[in-house]
Design a protein around this motif. Structure first.
Motif, PDB file in Angstrom:
ATOM      1  N   MET A  95       0.912  -1.285   0.092  1.00  0.00           N
ATOM      2  CA  MET A  95       0.154  -0.051  -0.021  1.00  0.00           C
ATOM      3  C   MET A  95       1.084   1.205  -0.045  1.00  0.00           C
ATOM      4  SD  MET A  95      -2.856   1.295   2.862  1.00  0.00           S
ATOM      5  CE  MET A  95      -3.790   0.011   2.489  1.00  0.00           C
ATOM      6  N   ASN A  96       0.747   2.084  -0.863  1.00  0.00           N
ATOM      7  CA  ASN A  96       1.342   3.332  -0.808  1.00  0.00           C
ATOM      8  C   ASN A  96       0.444   4.434  -0.082  1.00  0.00           C
ATOM      9  OD1 ASN A  96       3.141   5.146  -1.846  1.00  0.00           O
ATOM     10  ND2 ASN A  96       2.545   5.530  -3.820  1.00  0.00           N
ATOM     11  N   LEU A  97       1.175   4.673   1.052  1.00  0.00           N
ATOM     12  CA  LEU A  97       0.552   5.729   2.129  1.00  0.00           C
ATOM     13  C   LEU A  97       0.938   7.277   1.793  1.00  0.00           C
ATOM     14  CD1 LEU A  97       1.194   3.912   5.188  1.00  0.00           C
ATOM     15  CD2 LEU A  97      -0.835   3.836   4.400  1.00  0.00           C
ATOM     16  N   PRO A  98      -0.220   7.898   1.644  1.00  0.00           N
ATOM     17  CA  PRO A  98      -0.103   9.497   1.475  1.00  0.00           C
ATOM     18  C   PRO A  98       1.027  10.008   2.635  1.00  0.00           C
ATOM     19  CG  PRO A  98      -2.434   9.127   1.455  1.00  0.00           C
ATOM     20  CD  PRO A  98      -1.432   7.552   1.870  1.00  0.00           C
ATOM     21  N   LYS A  99       2.031  10.821   2.098  1.00  0.00           N
ATOM     22  CA  LYS A  99       2.974  11.163   3.255  1.00  0.00           C
ATOM     23  C   LYS A  99       3.480  12.711   2.754  1.00  0.00           C
ATOM     24  CE  LYS A  99       4.543   7.091   5.488  1.00  0.00           C
ATOM     25  NZ  LYS A  99       5.427   6.252   6.029  1.00  0.00           N
ATOM     26  N   PRO A 100       2.405  13.460   2.567  1.00  0.00           N
ATOM     27  CA  PRO A 100       3.026  14.866   1.940  1.00  0.00           C
ATOM     28  C   PRO A 100       3.373  15.619   3.098  1.00  0.00           C
ATOM     29  CG  PRO A 100       0.585  14.771   2.590  1.00  0.00           C
ATOM     30  CD  PRO A 100       1.037  13.472   2.582  1.00  0.00           C
ATOM     31  N   ILE A 101       4.220  16.467   2.703  1.00  0.00           N
ATOM     32  CA  ILE A 101       4.968  17.609   3.710  1.00  0.00           C
ATOM     33  C   ILE A 101       3.632  18.144   4.404  1.00  0.00           C
ATOM     34  CG2 ILE A 101       6.103  19.410   4.185  1.00  0.00           C
ATOM     35  CD1 ILE A 101       7.915  18.758   1.806  1.00  0.00           C
ATOM     36  N   LEU A 102       3.578  18.151   5.656  1.00  0.00           N
ATOM     37  CA  LEU A 102       2.449  18.914   6.666  1.00  0.00           C
ATOM     38  C   LEU A 102       3.095  20.245   7.079  1.00  0.00           C
ATOM     39  CD1 LEU A 102       0.953  15.896   8.607  1.00  0.00           C
ATOM     40  CD2 LEU A 102      -0.239  16.979   6.599  1.00  0.00           C
ATOM     41  N   HIS A 103       2.250  21.238   6.721  1.00  0.00           N
ATOM     42  CA  HIS A 103       2.541  22.326   7.486  1.00  0.00           C
ATOM     43  C   HIS A 103       1.716  22.666   8.738  1.00  0.00           C
ATOM     44  CE1 HIS A 103       4.108  23.604   3.648  1.00  0.00           C
ATOM     45  NE2 HIS A 103       3.068  22.770   3.073  1.00  0.00           N
ATOM     46  N   THR A 104       2.140  23.476   9.631  1.00  0.00           N
ATOM     47  CA  THR A 104       1.756  23.466  10.935  1.00  0.00           C
ATOM     48  C   THR A 104       1.688  25.121  11.378  1.00  0.00           C
ATOM     49  OG1 THR A 104       1.313  22.844  13.146  1.00  0.00           O
ATOM     50  CG2 THR A 104       3.575  22.835  12.276  1.00  0.00           C
ATOM     51  N   ASP A 105       0.759  25.712  11.993  1.00  0.00           N
ATOM     52  CA  ASP A 105       0.802  26.819  12.694  1.00  0.00           C
ATOM     53  C   ASP A 105      -0.102  26.826  13.697  1.00  0.00           C
ATOM     54  OD1 ASP A 105       1.337  29.428  13.224  1.00  0.00           O
ATOM     55  OD2 ASP A 105       0.971  30.296  10.915  1.00  0.00           O
ATOM     56  N   PHE A 106      -0.088  27.956  14.532  1.00  0.00           N
ATOM     57  CA  PHE A 106      -1.075  28.135  15.579  1.00  0.00           C
ATOM     58  C   PHE A 106      -1.957  29.189  15.208  1.00  0.00           C
ATOM     59  CE2 PHE A 106       2.141  26.296  18.172  1.00  0.00           C
ATOM     60  CZ  PHE A 106       1.622  25.560  19.135  1.00  0.00           C
ATOM     61  N   ILE A 107      -3.365  28.931  14.929  1.00  0.00           N
ATOM     62  CA  ILE A 107      -4.480  29.544  14.430  1.00  0.00           C
ATOM     63  C   ILE A 107      -5.362  29.883  15.331  1.00  0.00           C
ATOM     64  CG2 ILE A 107      -5.907  29.702  12.325  1.00  0.00           C
ATOM     65  CD1 ILE A 107      -4.069  27.988  10.860  1.00  0.00           C
ATOM     66  N   ASP A 108      -5.902  31.031  15.574  1.00  0.00           N
ATOM     67  CA  ASP A 108      -6.911  31.179  16.760  1.00  0.00           C
ATOM     68  C   ASP A 108      -6.649  30.321  18.074  1.00  0.00           C
ATOM     69  OD1 ASP A 108      -8.192  33.024  15.262  1.00  0.00           O
ATOM     70  OD2 ASP A 108      -9.546  31.357  14.383  1.00  0.00           O
ATOM     71  N   GLY A 109      -5.105  30.216  18.449  1.00  0.00           N
ATOM     72  CA  GLY A 109      -4.778  29.619  19.619  1.00  0.00           C
ATOM     73  C   GLY A 109      -4.643  27.955  19.736  1.00  0.00           C
ATOM     74  N   GLU A 110      -5.023  27.487  18.430  1.00  0.00           N
ATOM     75  CA  GLU A 110      -4.816  26.064  18.283  1.00  0.00           C
ATOM     76  C   GLU A 110      -3.960  25.834  17.077  1.00  0.00           C
ATOM     77  OE1 GLU A 110      -8.023  22.411  17.893  1.00  0.00           O
ATOM     78  OE2 GLU A 110      -8.774  24.170  16.961  1.00  0.00           O
ATOM     79  N   ARG A 111      -3.058  24.487  17.624  1.00  0.00           N
ATOM     80  CA  ARG A 111      -2.181  24.119  16.446  1.00  0.00           C
ATOM     81  C   ARG A 111      -3.124  23.321  15.319  1.00  0.00           C
ATOM     82  NH1 ARG A 111       3.391  21.462  17.612  1.00  0.00           N
ATOM     83  NH2 ARG A 111       4.130  21.630  15.673  1.00  0.00           N
ATOM     84  N   LEU A 112      -2.891  23.624  14.256  1.00  0.00           N
ATOM     85  CA  LEU A 112      -3.374  23.208  12.965  1.00  0.00           C
ATOM     86  C   LEU A 112      -2.421  22.608  12.032  1.00  0.00           C
ATOM     87  CD1 LEU A 112      -6.344  25.410  12.648  1.00  0.00           C
ATOM     88  CD2 LEU A 112      -6.625  23.534  13.698  1.00  0.00           C
ATOM     89  N   TYR A 113      -2.821  21.673  11.205  1.00  0.00           N
ATOM     90  CA  TYR A 113      -1.909  20.898  10.273  1.00  0.00           C
ATOM     91  C   TYR A 113      -2.835  21.034   8.988  1.00  0.00           C
ATOM     92  CZ  TYR A 113       0.080  18.855  14.363  1.00  0.00           C
ATOM     93  OH  TYR A 113       0.732  18.708  15.655  1.00  0.00           O
ATOM     94  N   TRP A 114      -1.844  21.229   7.667  1.00  0.00           N
ATOM     95  CA  TRP A 114      -2.370  21.106   6.509  1.00  0.00           C
ATOM     96  C   TRP A 114      -1.469  20.730   5.372  1.00  0.00           C
ATOM     97  CZ3 TRP A 114      -0.956  25.665   8.674  1.00  0.00           C
ATOM     98  CH2 TRP A 114      -0.316  26.354   7.651  1.00  0.00           C
ATOM     99  N   ALA A 115      -1.704  20.167   4.214  1.00  0.00           N
ATOM    100  CA  ALA A 115      -0.969  19.863   3.382  1.00  0.00           C
ATOM    101  C   ALA A 115      -1.095  20.680   2.099  1.00  0.00           C
ATOM    102  CB  ALA A 115      -1.089  18.380   3.064  1.00  0.00           C
ATOM    103  N   SER A 116      -0.068  21.013   1.272  1.00  0.00           N
ATOM    104  CA  SER A 116      -0.350  21.846   0.248  1.00  0.00           C
ATOM    105  C   SER A 116      -0.730  21.132  -1.061  1.00  0.00           C
ATOM    106  CB  SER A 116       1.113  22.481  -0.024  1.00  0.00           C
ATOM    107  OG  SER A 116       1.395  23.278   0.728  1.00  0.00           O
ATOM    108  N   GLU A 117      -0.741  19.804  -0.885  1.00  0.00           N
ATOM    109  CA  GLU A 117      -1.445  18.903  -2.111  1.00  0.00           C
ATOM    110  C   GLU A 117      -2.496  17.764  -1.441  1.00  0.00           C
ATOM    111  OE1 GLU A 117       1.748  15.271  -2.224  1.00  0.00           O
ATOM    112  OE2 GLU A 117       2.727  17.144  -1.812  1.00  0.00           O
TER     113      GLU A 117
END
Length: 130
Positions: A1-23
């Motif tokens: 199985m080919n698992l998705p492993k994009p680079i995850l970005h993180t930042d604190f937004i409205d006091g909460e740590r959030l993650y997102w991928a550019s793809e």
């Protein structure tokens, strides 16, 4: 199985740590094909904050958490909350999270995430999130 492993970005937004991928991420279990658009914001794990400091640091948990958050917020895959939690458990296993750890996280999600089931629409990273 080919698992998705994009680079995850993180930042604190409205006091909460959030993650997102550019793809876009695509998770295909054979039973469910889940496509998550680029920029979808996830808190990693929808568990009580006390447990986040213990479990949120590993990408193994976070990738599975992104799938879980997508199912919780969007709900277009027509799964129940319990099914969404089982899908989360499945993806944690695929990413190599050990049995005891994934069962502990799963139980914490079953307890702590009830109030977040489909209560908010998904949010996406903006140009300001870099």
């Amino acid at each position: 199985m080919n698992l998705p492993k994009p680079i995850l970005h993180t930042d604190f937004i409205d006091g909460e740590r959030l993650y997102w991928a550019s793809e876009q991420m695509q998770f295909d279990s054979g039973e469910h094909l889940i496509i998550i658009p680029a920029g979808f914001l996830s808190d990693g794990l929808s568990i009580p904050r006390l447990f986040r400091s213990i479990f949120s640091q590993s990408p193994s948990y976070i990738f599975a958490g992104v799938v879980h958050d997508w199912l919780y917020k969007l709900g277009t895959y027509e799964v129940t909350r319990k099914e969404a939690d089982k899908i989360f458990l499945y993806w944690m296993k695929q990413y190599g999270v050990g049995w005891l750890t994934r069962r502990t996280i799963y139980r914490a999600v079953r307890i702590g995430a009830r109030r977040t089931w489909k209560v908010r629409p998904p949010s996406y990273a903006t140009e300001g999130c870099k």
